[in-house]
Write an enzyme that holds these catalytic residues in place. Structure first.
Site, mmCIF file in Angstrom:
data_model
loop_
_atom_site.group_PDB
_atom_site.id
_atom_site.type_symbol
_atom_site.label_atom_id
_atom_site.label_comp_id
_atom_site.label_asym_id
_atom_site.label_seq_id
_atom_site.Cartn_x
_atom_site.Cartn_y
_atom_site.Cartn_z
ATOM 1 N N ASP A 294 0.871 -1.183 0.000
ATOM 2 C CA ASP A 294 0.000 0.000 0.000
ATOM 3 C C ASP A 294 0.903 1.226 0.000
ATOM 4 O O ASP A 294 1.988 1.170 -0.564
ATOM 5 C CB ASP A 294 -0.954 -0.044 1.205
ATOM 6 C CG ASP A 294 -2.272 0.691 0.951
ATOM 7 O OD1 ASP A 294 -2.219 1.883 0.577
ATOM 8 O OD2 ASP A 294 -3.349 0.095 1.117
ATOM 9 N N HIS A 328 1.238 1.975 -3.323
ATOM 10 C CA HIS A 328 0.163 2.773 -3.912
ATOM 11 C C HIS A 328 0.581 4.233 -4.062
ATOM 12 O O HIS A 328 0.061 4.944 -4.920
ATOM 13 C CB HIS A 328 -1.092 2.682 -3.043
ATOM 14 C CG HIS A 328 -1.769 1.345 -3.109
ATOM 15 N ND1 HIS A 328 -2.955 1.079 -2.473
ATOM 16 C CD2 HIS A 328 -1.420 0.201 -3.744
ATOM 17 C CE1 HIS A 328 -3.313 -0.168 -2.701
ATOM 18 N NE2 HIS A 328 -2.393 -0.720 -3.467
#
Length: 466
Positions: A294, A328
């Site tokens: 992430d 991300h």
């Protein structure tokens, strides 16, 4: 492919016609605040009170720990921490080998030192992370599973060494609690899904339920963070490598004087953010490597009503000499940003992965609200990423709220970008546009796609070439 040596041209994206305006001021037309800004960054670093631990060692073997065995070292480590604390402070040393352990709770003036060649291997039985502790999960306060390493209300604490912290999460353990997701590589286990509890927790927040009456441990399937220091001062995490985390890796909350130095975060599970300082003040993150499932670094300040109730911004953060790989986002603000963010500095960092989705990312919405301001970025080299600069007011709930987000006073300069799919992806609201963003002295190599710019009228480009 756009021509290489020409000034950056911005394209209008979407049938609604999103590009409202773009000013291209002459260099020197506005006095640069760089010197004062970066002087403030230096002052922030100088103001951080580094951890000072007495030179006393408490070796866990002396308290009954047995490395490289099936013996549970949890009690031995806890006893060593208690002894060090009672003595006025010291280092709790895991010297060599693999130690099996459950939750570790640090106390004031204690350093947990995992030496090179040592591994803390955390058991995956959720019951070993009970009783519940006061924690913050996705920006919401509650009683939940203990983080694997936890401290509440302590002073002068550290986790150091060249060793490994292994959370042992994988596609069969911890990660399945995420449930169905477009990025799923983990197993689905019937009846083990975080969504019902996540929805119930958000309802509790909206209803104003006392945080200590929000019970979301056993049976709720809300994964614990790896390392969480809550309401602590003088915090240091240095030198260790974290792998296979259940959830967010490093999560200091409501802390002041935080140093994260020389740490490697390598974990590719769901919600595996690398370092997420939340509602913290005076934070230094330097010489770290992030390779995550992430966001690499995500600065936060609480979610929706909880963020506004606590009302503490994340502020005075300096990130420097770090490397971002998969993730991300490289440097991210949000989405749990309701308490605001200010005085954020990043310099001399590199970002390089085809799986790094965004280099600089601001994510928020009309439920979060909050003011993000005075963000300064310089001397960043993006070798490869999917998008360079993203501001998204449409994250999750989008416009479905009454708390308009503010993103303003963002300056990015001396940026070098070798290869991205897109430079800008900016999406404000028609009635609440993105505020002032300046990109100065930036050079782009290969750019594959046109920019998306919606309701971002105060975008300024100076000496931007591709």
């Amino acid at each position: 492919m756009l021509p290489r040596r020409q000034f950056l041209q911005l394209s209008i994206a979407g049938s609604a016609g999103a590009l409202l305006a773009c000013s291209a001021r002459e260099p020197g037309a506005v006095k640069s605040p760089i010197a004062d800004d970066w002087q403030l960054a230096d002052q922030i670093v100088q103001s951080i009170r580094e951890v000072q631990i007495p030179e006393r060692d408490f070796v866990v073997e002396d308290f009954g720990a047995v490395a490289d065995s099936d013996e549970d070292a949890t009690r031995a480590i806890a006893d060593a921490i208690a002894a060090a604390h009672a003595a006025g402070g010291g280092r709790v040393v895991c010297a060599k080998g693999v130690y099996q352990t459950a939750a570790i709770h640090l106390k004031s003036n204690v350093e947990l030192h995992v030496a090179e060649g040592a591994t803390l291997s955390f058991v995956t039985d959720p019951s070993r992370y009970l009783p519940a502790v006061f924690t913050r999960w996705e920006g919401m306060e509650m009683m939940g599973y203990s983080p694997l390493i936890y401290a509440y209300g302590q002073q002068n604490i550290a986790v150091t060494g060249g060793g490994v912290l292994d959370g042992n999460a994988n596609d069969q353990t911890w990660w399945p609690w995420k449930g169905a997701h477009k990025e799923r590589h983990w197993d689905l286990i019937e009846g083990e899904d975080q969504r019902p509890a996540r929805d119930a927790l958000q309802a509790d927040v909206l209803a104003g339920v006392d945080p200590r009456e929000r019970h979301y441990a056993e049976g709720s399937f809300l994964r614990p963070a790896f390392v969480q220091f809550y309401a602590c001062n003088q915090v240091k995490i240095e030198g260790v490598t974290l792998v296979n985390s259940p959830f967010w890796l490093l999560h200091p909350v409501l802390c002041e004087s935080v140093v994260v130095r020389g740490v490697t975060c390598r974990s590719h599970g769901p919600n595996n953010d690398g370092c997420d300082p939340e509602s913290c003040k005076n934070v230094l993150i330097e010489q770290c490597v992030f390779d995550t499932g992430d966001d690499c670094i995500a600065l936060k300040s609480g979610r929706n009503e909880d963020g506004r109730r606590v009302g503490v911004a994340v502020e005075n953060v300096v990130v420097r000499h770090c490397e971002m790989r998969d993730g991300h986002g490289g440097l991210v603000l949000g989405s749990e940003i309701s308490g605001g963010a200010r005085n954020i500095f990043m310099e001399h960092c590199s970002m390089n992965s085809p799986h790094l989705e965004r280099a600089l990312r601001f994510k928020t919405n009309a439920r979060r609200g909050g003011v993000i301001e005075k963000v300064r970025v310089r001397h960043v080299h993006i070798q490869q990423a999917q998008e360079a600069l993203v501001v998204n007011f449409h994250y999750e709930e989008g416009e479905a709220g009454e708390h308009m987000p503010t993103v303003r006073d963002i300056l990015v300069e001396d940026l070098r970008c070798d290869q991205v799919e897109r430079v800008f992806h900016l999406r404000g609201f028609a009635h609440n546009p993105v505020g002032a963003i300046t990109l100065r002295r930036a050079q782009f190599g290969r750019v594959a796609k046109a920019d998306i710019i919606e309701h971002a009228p105060d975008l300024t480009l100076e000496q931007v070439v591709r």
